[in-house]
Scaffold this motif. Structure first.
Motif, short mmCIF file in Angstrom:
data_model
loop_
_atom_site.label_atom_id
_atom_site.label_comp_id
_atom_site.label_asym_id
_atom_site.label_seq_id
_atom_site.Cartn_x
_atom_site.Cartn_y
_atom_site.Cartn_z
N GLN A 81 0.81 -1.22 0.00
CA GLN A 81 0.00 0.00 0.00
C GLN A 81 0.84 1.27 0.00
O GLN A 81 0.31 2.38 -0.05
N PHE A 82 2.15 1.11 0.02
CA PHE A 82 3.06 2.25 0.11
C PHE A 82 3.12 2.98 -1.24
O PHE A 82 3.41 2.37 -2.28
N LYS A 83 2.85 4.27 -1.23
CA LYS A 83 2.74 5.05 -2.47
C LYS A 83 3.90 6.01 -2.68
O LYS A 83 4.12 6.46 -3.81
N GLU A 84 4.63 6.36 -1.64
CA GLU A 84 5.66 7.40 -1.75
C GLU A 84 6.99 6.80 -2.19
O GLU A 84 8.01 6.89 -1.50
N ARG A 116 5.78 8.63 -9.84
CA ARG A 116 4.71 8.36 -10.82
C ARG A 116 3.74 9.52 -10.92
O ARG A 116 3.28 9.88 -11.99
N ARG A 117 3.44 10.17 -9.79
CA ARG A 117 2.47 11.26 -9.81
C ARG A 117 3.05 12.55 -10.38
O ARG A 117 2.32 13.47 -10.70
N LYS A 118 4.38 12.63 -10.49
CA LYS A 118 5.02 13.85 -10.97
C LYS A 118 5.62 13.67 -12.35
O LYS A 118 6.38 14.51 -12.82
N LEU A 119 5.28 12.59 -13.01
CA LEU A 119 5.95 12.20 -14.25
C LEU A 119 5.87 13.29 -15.31
O LEU A 119 6.81 13.49 -16.08
#
Length: 255
Positions: A81-84, A116-119
């Motif tokens: 569940q780790f996203k960072e 991934r969120r800053k790609l």
């Protein structure tokens, strides 16, 4: 549970926790019921013979493999569940690239800044400056515009070290990071990671065959063993932080 895992007053947060983790490959056990905890600002040196499961353990921690049983937590969250993921810098033992792979060295190193969120965010001047610092740190600024697939294995390893450092990771996982690297670059890199451990909020987990380096910094005897794995441990929980926020300042070449 390893000896250094017991909570103590004022100790730092848990960065990696493995609880009764087992993993098999093609039915052959590689890791069996392994439990240990790495706290913030620990430096863990992992030593063991070929086939002992060193690289497998690192791949389990970074999510490239899934344990057969047991539980892995990263920064207090279940690993699945780790996203960072940008908090973790990882340099695997080997990187094999197709010679036709189109990315340049600069692009590969810069990609270390983008989770991934800053790609798709815009590259800033600060990003470009950090990229150049990382390239200079690993003495590969002259390779910035070459394709990664054109480089030798040692040059590629320096590129991936730069990529792992550029984002100021809170956990740096290194699997034989100096494989194929010349002696001067090795010395500079060990100076860098010692400073990062002592003066910055960085936690290290490193596999190395350089026993002289491990023992000189982490001590003569392992704190714990599990199967054929030996864990050498050094803490930097109470050291004074460096005033510099740029992790690359310790080895940056002056013009």
């Amino acid at each position: 549970m390893c000896a250094w895992a017991a909570p103590q007053p004022g100790c730092h947060r848990d960065i990696v926790t493995l609880n009764d983790v087992s993993f098999s490959f093609d039915g052959k056990p590689v890791l069996s019921h392994l439990s240990f905890r790495i706290q913030e600002r620990d430096f863990i040196g992992l030593i063991g013979p070929n086939g002992a499961g060193k690289s497998t353990l690192l791949r389990l921690i970074v999510g490239l493999l899934t344990p057969d049983s047991g539980r892995i937590e990263l920064f207090g969250a279940p690993a699945d569940q780790f996203k960072e993921r940008e908090l973790i810098g990882y340099v695997p033992q080997k990187n094999n690239f197709n010679p036709l792979f189109p990315a340049t060295v600069r692009e590969v190193v810069m990609s270390g800044l983008f989770g991934r969120r800053k790609l798709f965010r815009r590259v800033t001047r600060q990003d470009a400056d950090r990229c150049m610092d990382a390239l200079r740190t690993m003495q590969i600024e002259d390779l910035a515009d070459k394709r990664i697939g054109e480089l030798s294995g040692g040059q590629q390893q320096r590129v991936f070290l730069a990529r792992a450092l550029i984002s100021n990771p809170q956990l740096l996982i290194l699997d034989e990071p100096m494989s194929g690297i010349d002696a001067e670059t090795q010395q500079n890199f060990f100076h860098l990671i010692r400073h990062m451990h002592q003066k910055h909020n960085i936690t290290f987990l490193m596999v190395s065959h350089d026993m002289e380096m491990v023992r000189s910094y982490l001590g003569e005897e392992p704190k714990e063993t599990s199967g054929k794995l030996s864990f050498f441990v050094r803490h930097s929980h109470d050291l004074e932080d460096c005033a510099e926020t740029d992790l690359l300042h310790t080895v940056r070449k002056e013009g």
